[in-house]
Design an enzyme around this catalytic site. Structure first.
Site, PDB file in Angstrom:
ATOM      1  N   ASP A 134      -3.537  12.266  -6.720  1.00  0.00           N
ATOM      2  CA  ASP A 134      -4.455  12.150  -7.851  1.00  0.00           C
ATOM      3  C   ASP A 134      -5.755  11.471  -7.446  1.00  0.00           C
ATOM      4  O   ASP A 134      -6.851  11.929  -7.783  1.00  0.00           O
ATOM      5  CB  ASP A 134      -3.791  11.379  -8.994  1.00  0.00           C
ATOM      6  CG  ASP A 134      -2.466  12.004  -9.404  1.00  0.00           C
ATOM      7  OD1 ASP A 134      -2.262  13.192  -9.120  1.00  0.00           O
ATOM      8  OD2 ASP A 134      -1.637  11.287  -9.995  1.00  0.00           O
ATOM      9  N   ASP A 194       3.372  15.476  -2.445  1.00  0.00           N
ATOM     10  CA  ASP A 194       2.495  14.480  -1.788  1.00  0.00           C
ATOM     11  C   ASP A 194       3.292  13.344  -1.143  1.00  0.00           C
ATOM     12  O   ASP A 194       3.063  12.994   0.014  1.00  0.00           O
ATOM     13  CB  ASP A 194       1.378  13.966  -2.721  1.00  0.00           C
ATOM     14  CG  ASP A 194       1.824  13.285  -4.002  1.00  0.00           C
ATOM     15  OD1 ASP A 194       3.043  13.270  -4.301  1.00  0.00           O
ATOM     16  OD2 ASP A 194       0.938  12.755  -4.726  1.00  0.00           O
TER      17      ASP A 194
END
Ligand code: GLA
Length: 386
Positions: free
Chosen positions: A176, A38
């Protein structure tokens, strides 16, 4: 969820002598595949799980912020006038960090009213299932509603990430919070972390008779210290040395050149990220074309890459993965940032008891802590509950 609604409603009322204006929830997440990609502008494929954080929130007539929860006896209090990352510490840094971060995304903190908030959660803490993102996302949607900010979910994910980075001090990426905010039942979120374009893709586990077993090793980890930041730094170094804005801009065809230019350790860090990005895309394609029973080998390869190239696994995670695979899981890998936390094992439903027993026995034989094993389902993202 009914339990959480009760504890939050009761907790709020007893601490603040009033009922909350509303209840909002947000889930933890499991990352199916795409680890440490990410913050390299790459691809991830997580899903929201059926473990949630619930917050009760009510606005106040003054500028005070009061934060309480069922996991701490104290009520933390701070004025909006003093809300800076430097003034935050401990567990209240998560909810208060979100309030501060909303100010960085346009909320006029100089004029908004204060609030009371009470938090409870059944997302296990320290298990690598993003209990922190669940708190941040629940508080973000609650304040977005009550402060009438009109921010969309992608923006709220960035708010949560900023809170995590600046108020908590963990240099984590956007995965997340995105999973917690964008997830949908029985589906995973295929997210391009460069453009934040997200596609919700059905997993089809149920139809294929599969369950996703989480194996919490009970080895706790913290991303505000040590290994996570050093891996992130290695990725940055690799990208600079290879002359690309981020590792997302490399493909497996570039790895030959990377091997010539980089020292061995940096090369292996880069190889993990580049091959992991490819595996995420392969997983999404395989899932679409062949269904979930065909993705096992990609999960296995991801684990080996994290164990050997990125070096973020621990013996407990390796044992969990090997034992699950040896007793019938069709694919298994550690999930999340690593250095502890949980592994996941995609397992035929009928074999869940056998895998659970085998992993528990294997941990006992090595005198590891007693692991916690449970099945999770892909669930809806953050929502107002009442
Ligand atoms: C943690 C971080 C995420 C991501 C993962 C690794 O969960 O919070 O941003 O970097 O580790 O994939």
């Amino acid at each position: 969820m009914t339990d959480l609604i009760q504890t939050v409603t009761d907790g709020f009322t007893s601490r603040f002598d009033a009922a909350p204006a509303g209840l909002w929830s947000a889930p933890g997440r499991v990352n199916l595949i795409g680890e440490h990609t990410d913050y390299n502008d790459g691809f991830v494929f997580p899903f929201a799980i059926n473990r949630r954080t619930l917050v009760g929130l009510g606005l106040r007539g003054d500028r005070q912020l009061r934060v309480a929860s069922s996991f701490a006896a104290e009520t933390v209090e701070l004025s909006l006038d003093d809300l800076t990352p430097e003034n935050l510490a401990g567990w209240s840094a998560y909810p208060l960090g979100v309030a501060w971060a909303l100010g960085q995304f346009g909320a006029d903190l100089a004029t908004l009213p204060g609030f009371n908030v009470f938090i409870d959660s059944d997302v296990p803490i320290g298990a690598g299932l993003s209990s922190s993102a669940a708190i941040e996302s629940a508080v973000a949607v609650a304040l977005n509603d009550l402060w009438q900010l009109g921010l969309d979910r992608r923006m709220l994910a960035r708010v949560g990430q900023l809170a995590e980075n600046r108020a908590v001090g963990a240099p984590t990426g956007i995965m997340d919070q995105s999973a917690s905010l964008l997830g949908e039942a029985d589906s995973a979120v295929f997210l391009d972390c460069r453009t934040l374009e997200a596609e919700v893709i059905p997993l089809g586990f149920d139809g294929a008779g599969l369950d996703l077993l989480v194996i919490d090793t009970r080895v706790s980890h913290a991303h505000s210290t040590g290994g996570y930041a050093s891996r992130r730094a290695s990725c940055g170094l690799g990208a600079r040395m290879l002359g690309v804005p981020s590792l997302r801009d490399l493909t497996v065809d570039d790895l030959g050149r990377a091997a010539d230019v980089l020292d061995d350790e940096t090369f292996r860090r880069v190889r993990h990220v580049v091959t992991e990005n490819q595996r995420v895309q392969d997983t999404v394609r395989t899932l679409r074309e062949q269904g979930p029973t065909a993705i096992g080998a990609l999960l296995d390869a991801s684990h080996l890459s994290m164990r050997d190239d990125f070096e973020i696994s621990v013996p407990e995670l390796d044992l969990a993965v090997e034992t699950a695979r040896g007793t019938g899981a069709i694919g298994a890998r550690m999930t999340g940032g690593g250095f502890g936390g949980a592994a996941i094992a995609l397992t035929p439903r009928a074999l869940i008891p056998a895998v659970t027993a085998a992993v528990t026995a294997a941990f006992a034989a090595r005198a590891f802590a007693v692991p916690d094993l449970f099945v999770v389902r892909a669930a809806d993202g953050a929502a107002r509950e009442q």
